[in-house]
Design a protein around this motif. Structure first.
Motif, PDB file in Angstrom:
ATOM      1  N   VAL A   1      12.989   9.835   6.715  1.00  0.00           N
ATOM      2  CA  VAL A   1      11.788  10.541   6.485  1.00  0.00           C
ATOM      3  C   VAL A   1      11.374  10.932   5.132  1.00  0.00           C
ATOM      4  CG1 VAL A   1      10.501  12.526   7.518  1.00  0.00           C
ATOM      5  CG2 VAL A   1      12.448  11.367   8.778  1.00  0.00           C
ATOM      6  N   ALA A   2       9.946  10.448   4.705  1.00  0.00           N
ATOM      7  CA  ALA A   2       9.540  10.923   3.462  1.00  0.00           C
ATOM      8  C   ALA A   2       8.752  12.151   3.827  1.00  0.00           C
ATOM      9  CB  ALA A   2       8.786   9.922   2.747  1.00  0.00           C
ATOM     10  N   VAL A   3       9.171  13.273   3.002  1.00  0.00           N
ATOM     11  CA  VAL A   3       8.661  14.630   2.971  1.00  0.00           C
ATOM     12  C   VAL A   3       7.658  14.765   1.999  1.00  0.00           C
ATOM     13  CG1 VAL A   3       9.184  16.935   3.583  1.00  0.00           C
ATOM     14  CG2 VAL A   3      10.679  15.182   4.558  1.00  0.00           C
ATOM     15  N   ASP A   4       6.484  15.156   2.029  1.00  0.00           N
ATOM     16  CA  ASP A   4       5.487  15.686   0.829  1.00  0.00           C
ATOM     17  C   ASP A   4       6.401  16.758   0.150  1.00  0.00           C
ATOM     18  OD1 ASP A   4       2.895  15.404  -0.416  1.00  0.00           O
ATOM     19  OD2 ASP A   4       2.888  17.319   0.141  1.00  0.00           O
ATOM     20  N   SER A   5       6.439  16.778  -1.022  1.00  0.00           N
ATOM     21  CA  SER A   5       7.115  17.641  -1.863  1.00  0.00           C
ATOM     22  C   SER A   5       6.230  19.038  -1.905  1.00  0.00           C
ATOM     23  CB  SER A   5       7.302  16.959  -3.317  1.00  0.00           C
ATOM     24  OG  SER A   5       5.945  17.055  -3.968  1.00  0.00           O
ATOM     25  N   LYS A   6       4.929  18.936  -1.794  1.00  0.00           N
ATOM     26  CA  LYS A   6       4.045  19.950  -1.922  1.00  0.00           C
ATOM     27  C   LYS A   6       3.899  20.818  -0.546  1.00  0.00           C
ATOM     28  CE  LYS A   6       1.528  18.939  -6.235  1.00  0.00           C
ATOM     29  NZ  LYS A   6       0.292  18.728  -6.648  1.00  0.00           N
TER      30      LYS A   6
ATOM     31  N   THR B   1      13.969  10.195  -4.052  1.00  0.00           N
ATOM     32  CA  THR B   1      12.481  10.596  -3.779  1.00  0.00           C
ATOM     33  C   THR B   1      11.744   9.222  -3.790  1.00  0.00           C
ATOM     34  OG1 THR B   1      12.207  10.409  -6.414  1.00  0.00           O
ATOM     35  CG2 THR B   1      12.730  12.529  -5.202  1.00  0.00           C
ATOM     36  N   ALA B   2      10.353   9.293  -3.595  1.00  0.00           N
ATOM     37  CA  ALA B   2       9.598   8.175  -3.337  1.00  0.00           C
ATOM     38  C   ALA B   2       8.153   8.622  -3.503  1.00  0.00           C
ATOM     39  CB  ALA B   2       9.696   7.477  -1.954  1.00  0.00           C
ATOM     40  N   ARG B   3       7.282   7.549  -3.757  1.00  0.00           N
ATOM     41  CA  ARG B   3       5.908   7.823  -4.027  1.00  0.00           C
ATOM     42  C   ARG B   3       5.192   7.308  -2.789  1.00  0.00           C
ATOM     43  NH1 ARG B   3       2.464  11.296  -6.919  1.00  0.00           N
ATOM     44  NH2 ARG B   3       0.575  10.095  -7.320  1.00  0.00           N
ATOM     45  N   ILE B   4       4.664   8.040  -1.697  1.00  0.00           N
ATOM     46  CA  ILE B   4       4.014   7.767  -0.542  1.00  0.00           C
ATOM     47  C   ILE B   4       2.650   7.800  -0.466  1.00  0.00           C
ATOM     48  CG2 ILE B   4       4.008   7.665   2.111  1.00  0.00           C
ATOM     49  CD1 ILE B   4       6.721   6.552   0.907  1.00  0.00           C
ATOM     50  N   ALA B   5       1.700   7.060  -0.351  1.00  0.00           N
ATOM     51  CA  ALA B   5      -0.017   7.353  -0.264  1.00  0.00           C
ATOM     52  C   ALA B   5      -0.236   8.321  -1.465  1.00  0.00           C
ATOM     53  CB  ALA B   5      -0.062   8.012   1.044  1.00  0.00           C
ATOM     54  N   GLY B   6       0.225   7.873  -2.549  1.00  0.00           N
ATOM     55  CA  GLY B   6       0.081   8.503  -3.559  1.00  0.00           C
ATOM     56  C   GLY B   6       0.304   9.998  -3.965  1.00  0.00           C
TER      57      GLY B   6
ATOM     58  N   ALA C   1       0.736  -1.342  -0.089  1.00  0.00           N
ATOM     59  CA  ALA C   1      -0.082  -0.135   0.004  1.00  0.00           C
ATOM     60  C   ALA C   1       0.989   1.208   0.197  1.00  0.00           C
ATOM     61  CB  ALA C   1      -0.754  -0.073   1.058  1.00  0.00           C
ATOM     62  N   LEU C   2       1.975   1.083   0.391  1.00  0.00           N
ATOM     63  CA  LEU C   2       2.958   2.144   0.576  1.00  0.00           C
ATOM     64  C   LEU C   2       3.917   2.323  -0.487  1.00  0.00           C
ATOM     65  CD1 LEU C   2       3.780   2.743   4.514  1.00  0.00           C
ATOM     66  CD2 LEU C   2       2.396   3.964   2.799  1.00  0.00           C
TER      67      LEU C   2
ATOM     68  N   GLY D   1       3.790   5.043   8.539  1.00  0.00           N
ATOM     69  CA  GLY D   1       3.394   6.149   7.235  1.00  0.00           C
ATOM     70  C   GLY D   1       2.109   5.808   7.110  1.00  0.00           C
ATOM     71  N   PHE D   2       1.777   6.917   6.280  1.00  0.00           N
ATOM     72  CA  PHE D   2       0.392   7.009   5.867  1.00  0.00           C
ATOM     73  C   PHE D   2       0.339   6.133   4.581  1.00  0.00           C
ATOM     74  CE2 PHE D   2       0.499  11.462   7.603  1.00  0.00           C
ATOM     75  CZ  PHE D   2      -0.854  11.274   8.220  1.00  0.00           C
ATOM     76  N   THR D   3      -1.010   5.316   4.406  1.00  0.00           N
ATOM     77  CA  THR D   3      -1.266   4.674   3.400  1.00  0.00           C
ATOM     78  C   THR D   3      -2.432   5.485   2.562  1.00  0.00           C
ATOM     79  OG1 THR D   3      -2.861   3.430   4.607  1.00  0.00           O
ATOM     80  CG2 THR D   3      -0.916   2.596   4.521  1.00  0.00           C
ATOM     81  N   LYS D   4      -3.195   6.311   3.237  1.00  0.00           N
ATOM     82  CA  LYS D   4      -4.069   7.294   2.461  1.00  0.00           C
ATOM     83  C   LYS D   4      -3.907   8.541   3.191  1.00  0.00           C
ATOM     84  CE  LYS D   4      -7.414   3.936   1.354  1.00  0.00           C
ATOM     85  NZ  LYS D   4      -8.965   3.284   1.617  1.00  0.00           N
ATOM     86  N   VAL D   5      -3.605   9.621   2.574  1.00  0.00           N
ATOM     87  CA  VAL D   5      -3.945  11.096   3.245  1.00  0.00           C
ATOM     88  C   VAL D   5      -4.603  11.998   2.278  1.00  0.00           C
ATOM     89  CG1 VAL D   5      -1.817  11.684   2.279  1.00  0.00           C
ATOM     90  CG2 VAL D   5      -2.292  12.720   4.405  1.00  0.00           C
ATOM     91  N   ASP D   6      -5.282  12.959   2.922  1.00  0.00           N
ATOM     92  CA  ASP D   6      -6.254  13.968   2.214  1.00  0.00           C
ATOM     93  C   ASP D   6      -5.890  15.437   3.009  1.00  0.00           C
ATOM     94  OD1 ASP D   6      -8.096  15.742   1.108  1.00  0.00           O
ATOM     95  OD2 ASP D   6      -9.566  14.277   1.340  1.00  0.00           O
TER      96      ASP D   6
END
Length: 423
Positions: free
Chosen positions: A256-261, A229-234, A48-49, A283-288
């Motif tokens: 630590v995976a850091v959201d790029s935005k 880089t990585a793709r985490i929770a989409g 999922a991650l 880690g998040f598997t889904k995040v909004d």
């Protein structure tokens, strides 16, 4: 985690340089603790991650990425978090309200006539310190947060809405109610990062929580780099890698995976220096990042639910039993005067309990009980005398036969060295 040092960052090109004081201060306080110390948790890189390919993102230095985290103003989010902890200790699952020591009310997981409640937060959230868990989280600024621990047959929820705090255990149909301290939200740090402290302190539950603690040690004893880089929770994320420069730490590395935005940490993985799978991986598997529905934070006890008020629990002396020492001040309050040995990742805390060490305490035990105690630890000796080292994959403790205790996220040899130095 080790104490904060003056920051020194190693960029992704391998060049080393200092970070301005303003950035160091900001790094200390990034993404404050969400709902609940010490410790705990993670997910073992489940599909999922997994990413469908590492995203192509603009280059960024470690100092810039830390600054991005510190500048993150995420106040609203919801999602699912997978959390697993493998510290090499027995699972604490099911011990939430029971006597897993002095942390729980006598009523245990099933409550009790003495005022204990299965819904009391501290004991339940301690379950996150071992095993695998799925959490559902939501936040809407400093006034509204919700965390739910899900299992196959039940759900435990902790809800903060304005000046009300509720906890509910569906398995026992018990609820716990408390009033948030006046000005709690006002005094907390900003947004979803700054969740109120009515809930038990310092029990991390999301990647943000763990990242905050890890970045406190980004100093002279630490190497910090960006590793792809990585793709985490989409979502596209940068990978920040934190490593101790010192030898003797049980921490091998932290990623630590850091959201790029948004700059929000999405995943946290701690690998022990002894090798093997992650000790902590969350880690998040889904995040909004949109605003959760207001109803998310509404709660009314179901019909027939047993409700325990926090004031009742305090009056019965239950809450005090749940408070583990947080820092040196708390230890002083327990009558133990701590002595800090070393610095950075190899810091060891020494306590003189004034009590009897494990060897003397076991003299009157039956032979089988002594053998069991001996199997739990390793006998050691040195200039300090003799004692027993009790080990996990992350935190180790040396208990000397004359009643002293040395604790740290360090190896057995480092504990013995610290004990010898303190003699």
């Amino acid at each position: 985690m080790a104490p904060n040092d003056s920051a020194q960052i190693t960029g992704e090109t391998g060049e080393t340089g200092g970070v301005p004081a303003g950035r160091r201060r900001a790094a200390r306080y990034v993404v404050p603790v969400a709902v609940a110390g010490i410790t705990a948790a993670t997910i073992g890189l489940v599909p999922a991650l997994a990413s469908t390919g590492d995203p192509d993102l603009p280059k960024i230095s470690a100092a810039e990425l830390i600054e991005k985290i510190a500048a993150s103003d995420t106040e609203q989010l919801s999602g699912t978090v997978k959390i697993t902890t493998d510290l090499g200790i027995p699972s604490l699952g099911g011990l939430g309200g029971s006597a897993a020591g002095t942390f729980a009310p006598k009523g245990g997981a099933e409550g009790g006539e003495d005022g204990g409640s299965a819904a009391e937060p501290t004991g339940r959230l301690m379950e996150l310190a071992s095993g695998e868990h799925t959490l559902r989280v939501a936040a809407d600024g400093p006034d509204k947060q919700r965390l739910s621990i899900l299992d196959s047959a039940a759900e435990y929820s902790l809800i903060h809405n304005g000046d009300e705090v509720w906890a509910y255990d569906s398995a026992s149909n018990e609820a716990y109610h408390a009033k948030a301290p006046a000005g709690a939200a006002k005094g907390s740090e900003k947004g979803a990062k700054g969740k109120d402290r009515t809930a038990p302190k310092d029990l991390p539950a999301t990647p943000q929580d763990f990242a905050q603690e890890a970045l406190k040690v980004a100093g002279d004893t630490t190497s910090v780099t960006v590793d792809g880089t990585a793709r985490i929770a989409g979502r596209d994320a940068y990978q920040l890698v934190i490593k101790p420069k010192q030898t003797g730490s049980t921490v091998g590395s932290i990623k630590v995976a850091v959201d790029s935005k948004t700059g929000t940490p999405l995943k946290f993985t701690l690998l022990p220096s002894s090798g093997g799978k992650a000790a902590i991986d969350v880690g998040f598997t889904k995040v909004d990042f949109s605003k959760p529905a207001a109803s998310t934070f509404d709660f009314t006890p179901p019909k027939g639910a047993k409700v325990t008020e926090a004031d009742e629990s305090k009056a019965a002396g239950k809450d005090q039993a749940h408070k583990a020492p947080k820092d040196a001040k708390d230890l002083k309050g327990l009558g133990a005067e701590p002595n800090v040995i070393g610095e950075g990742w190899t810091t060891v805390v020494q306590l003189d309990t004034g009590g009897v060490g494990p060897a003397a305490a076991s003299k009157d035990m039956p032979a089988q009980a002594r053998e069991f105690m001996d199997a739990l630890g390793d006998k050691v000796d040195g200039k300090f005398g003799s004692g027993t080292v009790f080990k996990t994959r992350l935190v180790n403790a040396l208990m000397t036969d004359d009643g002293k205790v040395y604790v740290g996220a360090v190896t057995k040899d480092a504990l013995v060295k610290a004990a010898n130095a303190a003699k």
